[in-house]
Design a protein around this motif. Structure first.
Motif, PDB file in Angstrom:
ATOM      1  N   THR A 266      74.678  -1.136  62.664  1.00  0.00           N
ATOM      2  CA  THR A 266      75.906  -1.359  63.346  1.00  0.00           C
ATOM      3  C   THR A 266      76.708   0.035  63.728  1.00  0.00           C
ATOM      4  OG1 THR A 266      77.240  -1.940  61.778  1.00  0.00           O
ATOM      5  CG2 THR A 266      75.916  -3.427  62.936  1.00  0.00           C
ATOM      6  N   CYS A 267      76.085   1.212  63.299  1.00  0.00           N
ATOM      7  CA  CYS A 267      76.851   2.366  63.395  1.00  0.00           C
ATOM      8  C   CYS A 267      77.030   2.662  65.194  1.00  0.00           C
ATOM      9  CB  CYS A 267      76.037   3.322  62.770  1.00  0.00           C
ATOM     10  SG  CYS A 267      76.282   3.391  61.128  1.00  0.00           S
ATOM     11  N   LYS A 268      78.066   3.202  65.440  1.00  0.00           N
ATOM     12  CA  LYS A 268      78.415   4.036  66.755  1.00  0.00           C
ATOM     13  C   LYS A 268      78.180   5.318  66.566  1.00  0.00           C
ATOM     14  CE  LYS A 268      80.270   0.076  68.189  1.00  0.00           C
ATOM     15  NZ  LYS A 268      79.415  -0.968  69.019  1.00  0.00           N
ATOM     16  N   TYR A 269      77.267   5.771  67.496  1.00  0.00           N
ATOM     17  CA  TYR A 269      76.819   7.051  67.782  1.00  0.00           C
ATOM     18  C   TYR A 269      77.382   7.598  68.960  1.00  0.00           C
ATOM     19  CZ  TYR A 269      73.590   5.818  64.001  1.00  0.00           C
ATOM     20  OH  TYR A 269      73.023   5.356  62.887  1.00  0.00           O
ATOM     21  N   ASN A 270      77.651   9.101  69.191  1.00  0.00           N
ATOM     22  CA  ASN A 270      77.792   9.771  70.150  1.00  0.00           C
ATOM     23  C   ASN A 270      76.846   9.865  71.105  1.00  0.00           C
ATOM     24  OD1 ASN A 270      80.584  10.001  69.779  1.00  0.00           O
ATOM     25  ND2 ASN A 270      80.414  11.635  68.206  1.00  0.00           N
ATOM     26  N   THR A 271      75.694  10.244  70.489  1.00  0.00           N
ATOM     27  CA  THR A 271      74.330  10.530  71.125  1.00  0.00           C
ATOM     28  C   THR A 271      73.376   9.365  70.989  1.00  0.00           C
ATOM     29  OG1 THR A 271      74.426  12.788  70.539  1.00  0.00           O
ATOM     30  CG2 THR A 271      72.296  11.934  71.187  1.00  0.00           C
ATOM     31  N   ASN A 272      72.501   8.822  71.901  1.00  0.00           N
ATOM     32  CA  ASN A 272      71.668   7.750  71.849  1.00  0.00           C
ATOM     33  C   ASN A 272      70.730   8.098  70.443  1.00  0.00           C
ATOM     34  OD1 ASN A 272      69.267   6.076  71.949  1.00  0.00           O
ATOM     35  ND2 ASN A 272      69.433   6.197  74.148  1.00  0.00           N
ATOM     36  N   PRO A 273      70.558   7.017  69.311  1.00  0.00           N
ATOM     37  CA  PRO A 273      69.929   7.276  68.321  1.00  0.00           C
ATOM     38  C   PRO A 273      68.387   7.428  68.547  1.00  0.00           C
ATOM     39  CG  PRO A 273      71.365   5.215  68.210  1.00  0.00           C
ATOM     40  CD  PRO A 273      71.347   5.751  69.362  1.00  0.00           C
ATOM     41  N   GLU A 274      67.959   6.832  69.722  1.00  0.00           N
ATOM     42  CA  GLU A 274      66.611   6.995  70.169  1.00  0.00           C
ATOM     43  C   GLU A 274      66.180   8.480  70.355  1.00  0.00           C
ATOM     44  OE1 GLU A 274      65.332   4.203  72.969  1.00  0.00           O
ATOM     45  OE2 GLU A 274      65.840   2.392  71.589  1.00  0.00           O
ATOM     46  N   VAL A 275      67.288   9.116  71.089  1.00  0.00           N
ATOM     47  CA  VAL A 275      67.049  10.741  71.397  1.00  0.00           C
ATOM     48  C   VAL A 275      67.065  11.528  70.149  1.00  0.00           C
ATOM     49  CG1 VAL A 275      68.033  12.604  72.451  1.00  0.00           C
ATOM     50  CG2 VAL A 275      68.078  10.286  73.749  1.00  0.00           C
ATOM     51  N   LEU A 276      68.057  11.162  69.111  1.00  0.00           N
ATOM     52  CA  LEU A 276      67.998  11.744  67.908  1.00  0.00           C
ATOM     53  C   LEU A 276      66.803  11.699  67.116  1.00  0.00           C
ATOM     54  CD1 LEU A 276      71.747  10.901  67.206  1.00  0.00           C
ATOM     55  CD2 LEU A 276      70.994  13.186  67.743  1.00  0.00           C
ATOM     56  N   LEU A 277      66.037  10.358  66.953  1.00  0.00           N
ATOM     57  CA  LEU A 277      65.041  10.186  66.459  1.00  0.00           C
ATOM     58  C   LEU A 277      63.903  10.999  66.930  1.00  0.00           C
ATOM     59  CD1 LEU A 277      63.781   8.580  64.050  1.00  0.00           C
ATOM     60  CD2 LEU A 277      63.313   6.860  65.771  1.00  0.00           C
ATOM     61  N   GLU A 278      63.862  11.004  68.409  1.00  0.00           N
ATOM     62  CA  GLU A 278      62.894  11.886  69.010  1.00  0.00           C
ATOM     63  C   GLU A 278      62.615  13.284  68.670  1.00  0.00           C
ATOM     64  OE1 GLU A 278      59.921  10.646  70.442  1.00  0.00           O
ATOM     65  OE2 GLU A 278      60.532   8.818  69.780  1.00  0.00           O
ATOM     66  N   GLN A 279      64.218  13.915  68.632  1.00  0.00           N
ATOM     67  CA  GLN A 279      63.928  15.195  68.225  1.00  0.00           C
ATOM     68  C   GLN A 279      63.767  15.511  66.769  1.00  0.00           C
ATOM     69  OE1 GLN A 279      68.314  15.880  68.943  1.00  0.00           O
ATOM     70  NE2 GLN A 279      68.176  16.232  71.186  1.00  0.00           N
ATOM     71  N   GLY A 280      63.970  14.413  66.088  1.00  0.00           N
ATOM     72  CA  GLY A 280      63.852  14.751  64.500  1.00  0.00           C
ATOM     73  C   GLY A 280      62.105  14.551  64.530  1.00  0.00           C
ATOM     74  N   LYS A 281      61.490  13.687  65.060  1.00  0.00           N
ATOM     75  CA  LYS A 281      60.179  13.640  64.993  1.00  0.00           C
ATOM     76  C   LYS A 281      59.404  14.868  65.318  1.00  0.00           C
ATOM     77  CE  LYS A 281      59.918   8.673  65.714  1.00  0.00           C
ATOM     78  NZ  LYS A 281      59.639   7.681  66.789  1.00  0.00           N
ATOM     79  N   ALA A 282      60.033  15.448  66.380  1.00  0.00           N
ATOM     80  CA  ALA A 282      59.320  16.843  66.909  1.00  0.00           C
ATOM     81  C   ALA A 282      59.610  17.945  66.069  1.00  0.00           C
ATOM     82  CB  ALA A 282      60.090  17.299  68.370  1.00  0.00           C
ATOM     83  N   ILE A 283      60.567  17.893  65.264  1.00  0.00           N
ATOM     84  CA  ILE A 283      60.988  18.950  64.282  1.00  0.00           C
ATOM     85  C   ILE A 283      59.858  18.900  63.059  1.00  0.00           C
ATOM     86  CG2 ILE A 283      62.229  19.705  62.394  1.00  0.00           C
ATOM     87  CD1 ILE A 283      64.683  19.165  64.412  1.00  0.00           C
ATOM     88  N   MET A 284      59.842  17.609  62.674  1.00  0.00           N
ATOM     89  CA  MET A 284      58.734  17.210  61.653  1.00  0.00           C
ATOM     90  C   MET A 284      57.310  17.523  62.019  1.00  0.00           C
ATOM     91  SD  MET A 284      60.356  13.311  59.880  1.00  0.00           S
ATOM     92  CE  MET A 284      59.831  12.718  61.503  1.00  0.00           C
ATOM     93  N   LEU A 285      56.819  17.803  63.038  1.00  0.00           N
ATOM     94  CA  LEU A 285      55.620  18.127  63.554  1.00  0.00           C
ATOM     95  C   LEU A 285      55.344  19.532  64.031  1.00  0.00           C
ATOM     96  CD1 LEU A 285      54.897  14.797  65.505  1.00  0.00           C
ATOM     97  CD2 LEU A 285      54.348  15.431  63.010  1.00  0.00           C
ATOM     98  N   SER A 286      56.552  20.373  63.833  1.00  0.00           N
ATOM     99  CA  SER A 286      56.585  21.711  64.612  1.00  0.00           C
ATOM    100  C   SER A 286      55.841  22.696  63.601  1.00  0.00           C
ATOM    101  CB  SER A 286      58.119  22.205  64.536  1.00  0.00           C
ATOM    102  OG  SER A 286      58.591  22.303  63.134  1.00  0.00           O
TER     103      SER A 286
END
Length: 81
Positions: free
Chosen positions: A3-23
């Motif tokens: 139920t946290c409120k985020y400034n950035t869409n969590p889905e966008v942050l998750l996609e960025q994190g996934k890209a880093i994990m595969l970099s």
């Protein structure tokens, strides 16, 4: 449910994190080790697989590989060419 409120869409942050994990190979290796550790710590494989964007079979395969042959086998192989 988160139920946290985020400034950035969590889905966008998750996609960025996934890209880093595969970099890079080094990052991928550390990520595989982290995923194996999460399974060994009894976190649900389905959740880990969803976050990792890998199948449950891949995730449990990493665990089996580490169990049978050690952690270093998760490193990327040098490709000839």
């Amino acid at each position: 449910m988160n139920t946290c409120k985020y400034n950035t869409n969590p889905e966008v942050l998750l996609e960025q994190g996934k890209a880093i994990m595969l970099s890079t190979d080094g990052v991928r290796f550390h990520f595989k080790v982290f995923a194996v550790n999460m399974v060994l710590a009894e976190c649900p494989v389905s959740q880990i697989s969803t976050m990792a964007v890998v199948s449950k079979v891949t995730d449990t395969g990493w665990v089996k590989t580490v169990d049978e042959r050690g952690v270093d086998t998760l490193r990327s192989k040098q490709r000839s060419g």
